[in-house]
Write a protein that holds these residues in place. Structure first.
Motif, PDB file in Angstrom:
ATOM      1  N   ARG A 150       0.821  -1.206   0.000  1.00  0.00           N
ATOM      2  CA  ARG A 150       0.000   0.000   0.000  1.00  0.00           C
ATOM      3  C   ARG A 150       0.862   1.266   0.000  1.00  0.00           C
ATOM      4  NH1 ARG A 150      -3.369  -3.160   3.550  1.00  0.00           N
ATOM      5  NH2 ARG A 150      -5.437  -3.462   2.606  1.00  0.00           N
ATOM      6  N   LEU A 151       1.908   1.276   0.800  1.00  0.00           N
ATOM      7  CA  LEU A 151       2.705   2.499   0.952  1.00  0.00           C
ATOM      8  C   LEU A 151       3.297   2.987  -0.370  1.00  0.00           C
ATOM      9  CD1 LEU A 151       3.806   4.655   2.857  1.00  0.00           C
ATOM     10  CD2 LEU A 151       5.715   3.131   3.389  1.00  0.00           C
ATOM     11  N   PRO A 152       3.892   2.107  -1.214  1.00  0.00           N
ATOM     12  CA  PRO A 152       4.421   2.608  -2.492  1.00  0.00           C
ATOM     13  C   PRO A 152       3.345   3.206  -3.388  1.00  0.00           C
ATOM     14  CG  PRO A 152       5.318   0.441  -2.005  1.00  0.00           C
ATOM     15  CD  PRO A 152       4.227   0.686  -1.006  1.00  0.00           C
ATOM     16  N   ARG A 153       2.114   2.761  -3.243  1.00  0.00           N
ATOM     17  CA  ARG A 153       1.025   3.295  -4.051  1.00  0.00           C
ATOM     18  C   ARG A 153       0.618   4.691  -3.585  1.00  0.00           C
ATOM     19  NH1 ARG A 153      -2.567  -2.069  -5.502  1.00  0.00           N
ATOM     20  NH2 ARG A 153      -0.807  -3.515  -5.568  1.00  0.00           N
ATOM     21  N   ILE A 154       1.047   5.050  -2.395  1.00  0.00           N
ATOM     22  CA  ILE A 154       0.744   6.378  -1.863  1.00  0.00           C
ATOM     23  C   ILE A 154       1.895   7.344  -2.109  1.00  0.00           C
ATOM     24  CG2 ILE A 154       0.212   7.708   0.234  1.00  0.00           C
ATOM     25  CD1 ILE A 154      -1.018   5.114   1.392  1.00  0.00           C
ATOM     26  N   VAL A 155       3.121   6.926  -1.792  1.00  0.00           N
ATOM     27  CA  VAL A 155       4.268   7.851  -1.821  1.00  0.00           C
ATOM     28  C   VAL A 155       5.292   7.514  -2.903  1.00  0.00           C
ATOM     29  CG1 VAL A 155       4.012   8.365   0.630  1.00  0.00           C
ATOM     30  CG2 VAL A 155       5.585   6.548  -0.084  1.00  0.00           C
ATOM     31  N   GLY A 156       5.116   6.396  -3.600  1.00  0.00           N
ATOM     32  CA  GLY A 156       6.107   5.984  -4.586  1.00  0.00           C
ATOM     33  C   GLY A 156       7.089   4.986  -3.989  1.00  0.00           C
ATOM     34  N   ILE A 157       7.708   4.208  -4.856  1.00  0.00           N
ATOM     35  CA  ILE A 157       8.568   3.129  -4.400  1.00  0.00           C
ATOM     36  C   ILE A 157       9.812   3.637  -3.675  1.00  0.00           C
ATOM     37  CG2 ILE A 157       9.818   2.937  -6.591  1.00  0.00           C
ATOM     38  CD1 ILE A 157       8.712  -0.014  -4.395  1.00  0.00           C
ATOM     39  N   GLY A 158      10.372   4.770  -4.138  1.00  0.00           N
ATOM     40  CA  GLY A 158      11.594   5.288  -3.522  1.00  0.00           C
ATOM     41  C   GLY A 158      11.394   5.697  -2.077  1.00  0.00           C
ATOM     42  N   LYS A 159      10.383   6.500  -1.830  1.00  0.00           N
ATOM     43  CA  LYS A 159      10.106   6.948  -0.461  1.00  0.00           C
ATOM     44  C   LYS A 159       9.681   5.775   0.414  1.00  0.00           C
ATOM     45  CE  LYS A 159      10.291  10.399   1.161  1.00  0.00           C
ATOM     46  NZ  LYS A 159      11.305  11.019   2.052  1.00  0.00           N
ATOM     47  N   LYS A 161      10.661   2.652   0.160  1.00  0.00           N
ATOM     48  CA  LYS A 161      11.868   1.911   0.525  1.00  0.00           C
ATOM     49  C   LYS A 161      12.647   2.643   1.609  1.00  0.00           C
ATOM     50  CE  LYS A 161      12.773  -0.746  -3.678  1.00  0.00           C
ATOM     51  NZ  LYS A 161      13.723  -0.987  -4.782  1.00  0.00           N
ATOM     52  N   GLU A 162      12.732   3.950   1.494  1.00  0.00           N
ATOM     53  CA  GLU A 162      13.452   4.733   2.506  1.00  0.00           C
ATOM     54  C   GLU A 162      12.838   4.522   3.884  1.00  0.00           C
ATOM     55  OE1 GLU A 162      13.806   9.406   3.815  1.00  0.00           O
ATOM     56  OE2 GLU A 162      13.623   8.957   1.672  1.00  0.00           O
ATOM     57  N   LEU A 163      11.531   4.584   3.961  1.00  0.00           N
ATOM     58  CA  LEU A 163      10.862   4.454   5.252  1.00  0.00           C
ATOM     59  C   LEU A 163      10.980   3.034   5.810  1.00  0.00           C
ATOM     60  CD1 LEU A 163       7.632   6.532   4.526  1.00  0.00           C
ATOM     61  CD2 LEU A 163       9.583   7.210   5.922  1.00  0.00           C
ATOM     62  N   VAL A 164      10.816   2.036   4.946  1.00  0.00           N
ATOM     63  CA  VAL A 164      10.867   0.645   5.395  1.00  0.00           C
ATOM     64  C   VAL A 164      12.282   0.246   5.805  1.00  0.00           C
ATOM     65  CG1 VAL A 164      10.638  -1.756   4.653  1.00  0.00           C
ATOM     66  CG2 VAL A 164       8.833  -0.107   4.114  1.00  0.00           C
ATOM     67  N   LEU A 165      13.267   0.593   4.972  1.00  0.00           N
ATOM     68  CA  LEU A 165      14.623   0.095   5.192  1.00  0.00           C
ATOM     69  C   LEU A 165      15.369   0.834   6.292  1.00  0.00           C
ATOM     70  CD1 LEU A 165      15.732  -0.535   1.494  1.00  0.00           C
ATOM     71  CD2 LEU A 165      14.706  -2.130   3.119  1.00  0.00           C
ATOM     72  N   THR A 166      15.057   2.106   6.519  1.00  0.00           N
ATOM     73  CA  THR A 166      15.736   2.842   7.595  1.00  0.00           C
ATOM     74  C   THR A 166      15.070   2.619   8.941  1.00  0.00           C
ATOM     75  OG1 THR A 166      14.431   4.869   7.316  1.00  0.00           O
ATOM     76  CG2 THR A 166      16.449   4.648   5.982  1.00  0.00           C
ATOM     77  N   GLY A 167      13.770   2.332   8.946  1.00  0.00           N
ATOM     78  CA  GLY A 167      13.065   2.169  10.208  1.00  0.00           C
ATOM     79  C   GLY A 167      12.969   3.450  11.011  1.00  0.00           C
ATOM     80  N   GLU A 168      13.124   4.586  10.347  1.00  0.00           N
ATOM     81  CA  GLU A 168      13.096   5.877  11.043  1.00  0.00           C
ATOM     82  C   GLU A 168      11.726   6.536  10.914  1.00  0.00           C
ATOM     83  OE1 GLU A 168      16.245   8.185   9.387  1.00  0.00           O
ATOM     84  OE2 GLU A 168      17.839   6.933  10.256  1.00  0.00           O
ATOM     85  N   TYR A 169      11.393   7.350  11.901  1.00  0.00           N
ATOM     86  CA  TYR A 169      10.159   8.114  11.825  1.00  0.00           C
ATOM     87  C   TYR A 169      10.269   9.146  10.709  1.00  0.00           C
ATOM     88  CZ  TYR A 169       9.463   6.219  16.513  1.00  0.00           C
ATOM     89  OH  TYR A 169       9.327   5.384  17.588  1.00  0.00           O
ATOM     90  N   ILE A 170       9.153   9.425  10.074  1.00  0.00           N
ATOM     91  CA  ILE A 170       9.139  10.451   9.056  1.00  0.00           C
ATOM     92  C   ILE A 170       8.721  11.777   9.687  1.00  0.00           C
ATOM     93  CG2 ILE A 170       6.758   9.877   8.357  1.00  0.00           C
ATOM     94  CD1 ILE A 170       7.594  10.722   5.501  1.00  0.00           C
ATOM     95  N   ASP A 171       9.443  12.832   9.348  1.00  0.00           N
ATOM     96  CA  ASP A 171       9.098  14.159   9.842  1.00  0.00           C
ATOM     97  C   ASP A 171       7.702  14.527   9.331  1.00  0.00           C
ATOM     98  OD1 ASP A 171      10.107  16.893  10.990  1.00  0.00           O
ATOM     99  OD2 ASP A 171       9.235  17.358   9.036  1.00  0.00           O
ATOM    100  N   PRO A 172       6.826  15.047  10.182  1.00  0.00           N
ATOM    101  CA  PRO A 172       5.475  15.368   9.735  1.00  0.00           C
ATOM    102  C   PRO A 172       5.425  16.291   8.517  1.00  0.00           C
ATOM    103  CG  PRO A 172       5.527  15.349  12.114  1.00  0.00           C
ATOM    104  CD  PRO A 172       6.952  15.182  11.661  1.00  0.00           C
ATOM    105  N   GLU A 174       7.619  16.427   6.121  1.00  0.00           N
ATOM    106  CA  GLU A 174       7.981  15.591   4.987  1.00  0.00           C
ATOM    107  C   GLU A 174       6.821  14.677   4.610  1.00  0.00           C
ATOM    108  OE1 GLU A 174       9.980  13.669   1.900  1.00  0.00           O
ATOM    109  OE2 GLU A 174      10.261  15.615   2.868  1.00  0.00           O
ATOM    110  N   ALA A 175       6.110  14.165   5.613  1.00  0.00           N
ATOM    111  CA  ALA A 175       4.941  13.332   5.342  1.00  0.00           C
ATOM    112  C   ALA A 175       3.905  14.105   4.544  1.00  0.00           C
ATOM    113  CB  ALA A 175       4.340  12.827   6.653  1.00  0.00           C
ATOM    114  N   ASP A 176       3.783  15.382   4.829  1.00  0.00           N
ATOM    115  CA  ASP A 176       2.859  16.245   4.096  1.00  0.00           C
ATOM    116  C   ASP A 176       3.367  16.476   2.673  1.00  0.00           C
ATOM    117  OD1 ASP A 176       0.662  17.839   3.640  1.00  0.00           O
ATOM    118  OD2 ASP A 176       1.489  19.603   4.637  1.00  0.00           O
ATOM    119  N   ARG A 177       4.652  16.746   2.539  1.00  0.00           N
ATOM    120  CA  ARG A 177       5.214  17.038   1.209  1.00  0.00           C
ATOM    121  C   ARG A 177       5.105  15.851   0.262  1.00  0.00           C
ATOM    122  NH1 ARG A 177       9.205  19.918   4.197  1.00  0.00           N
ATOM    123  NH2 ARG A 177      10.563  18.071   4.237  1.00  0.00           N
ATOM    124  N   CYS A 178       5.273  14.643   0.779  1.00  0.00           N
ATOM    125  CA  CYS A 178       5.235  13.471  -0.107  1.00  0.00           C
ATOM    126  C   CYS A 178       3.834  12.863  -0.198  1.00  0.00           C
ATOM    127  CB  CYS A 178       6.252  12.430   0.340  1.00  0.00           C
ATOM    128  SG  CYS A 178       5.852  11.558   1.876  1.00  0.00           S
TER     129      CYS A 178
END
Length: 262
Positions: A150-159, A161-172, A174-178
């Motif tokens: 589901r996530l790649p269908r919302i933000v694209g595969i690149g973003k 992968k970044e979120l899944v592979l880093t395991g880091e929280y996304i800045d709010p 940035e969440a808005d921008r993407c």
């Protein structure tokens, strides 16, 4: 209609809006088997109610959902985890397939399973200080309830992968921008804004809304369920690993994990 409580979740009605509220504030609204079952029942109930034209999905107290109850996850073997994750997938699919629009109000924390709980929502309101992300790779597993589908269908595969592979929280911001979220608001305003957006949707043509949501289900050529099944199968392989056990033990003991890759 009267309000309803079914254990770990309650439903409150306001005109044509229904609020489905995770009600485990003492556990930061973390989900266990009963909470997942109650939440699935609640979503089905409001979706079947012709008087409800929009739903606000919220968390009681200061947190939306801190994911799955950690002690429960640590204790499950592979078969037990498989069964639980399939029930959680049923919940997410129930939200995804709802013909009543769902607005998620994400405050305080929307972590791991709490993050994936928001993905099938139609609109997402995020608090400007909320911890929002998928941290599973820090626990020796990977997120496997829609974050690779589901996530790649919302933000694209690149973003994604970044979120899944880093395991880091996304800045709010940035969440808005993407376009991961609809908008970012102050923490204290999250629930009210989610309710406001849901109220706005109740004013739109209900048949148009319902049919549009059904049409969105046919957007992608690759069936989501096929992708979710692949994601689930691969996740069960990881869940049986020593790294998964180490990841959960380290988190429970308050230390950094030492992963071995097996």
């Amino acid at each position: 209609m009267p309000s309803m409580e079914n254990g770990h979740v309650r439903i409150e009605y306001d005109d044509r809006r229904a609020d489905v509220i995770i009600d485990r504030p003492d556990k930061r609204n973390a989900l266990n088997e009963a909470a997942v079952a109650d939440l699935t029942e609640a979503i089905r109930r409001v979706d079947a109610d012709d008087d409800v034209r929009a739903v606000a999905l919220l968390g009681e107290g200061h947190v939306f959902c801190a994911g799955f109850q950690l002690e429960m996850m640590h204790e499950k073997d592979v078969d037990e985890h498989d069964e639980f994750q399939r029930s959680f997938r049923t919940l997410l699919n129930t939200i995804d397939e709802s013909t009543t629009p769902v607005v998620a109000g994400i405050k305080g924390a929307g972590i791991a399973g709490g993050f994936e709980l928001t993905l099938p929502a139609d609109l997402r309101v995020l608090g400007e200080e909320t911890k929002y992300g998928i941290i599973e790779v820090t626990l020796g597993i990977f997120p496997h309830q829609g974050s690779t589908q589901r996530l790649p269908r919302i933000v694209g595969i690149g973003k994604a992968k970044e979120l899944v592979l880093t395991g880091e929280y996304i800045d709010p911001e940035e969440a808005d921008r993407c376009d991961l979220v609809t908008e970012v608001v102050p923490e204290a305003d999250v629930d009210a804004r989610a309710r406001e957006l849901a109220d706005d949707l109740t004013e739109k043509a209900p048949l148009g809304i319902r049919n549009a949501l059904e049409a969105f289900q046919a957007t992608f050529d690759v069936p989501l369920e096929d992708g979710l099944e692949t994601e689930h199968r691969l996740a069960m392989q990881v869940y049986g690993s020593r790294d998964r056990k180490e990841g959960f033990e380290a988190r429970l003991e308050g230390r950094e994990p030492e992963f071995e890759g097996r």
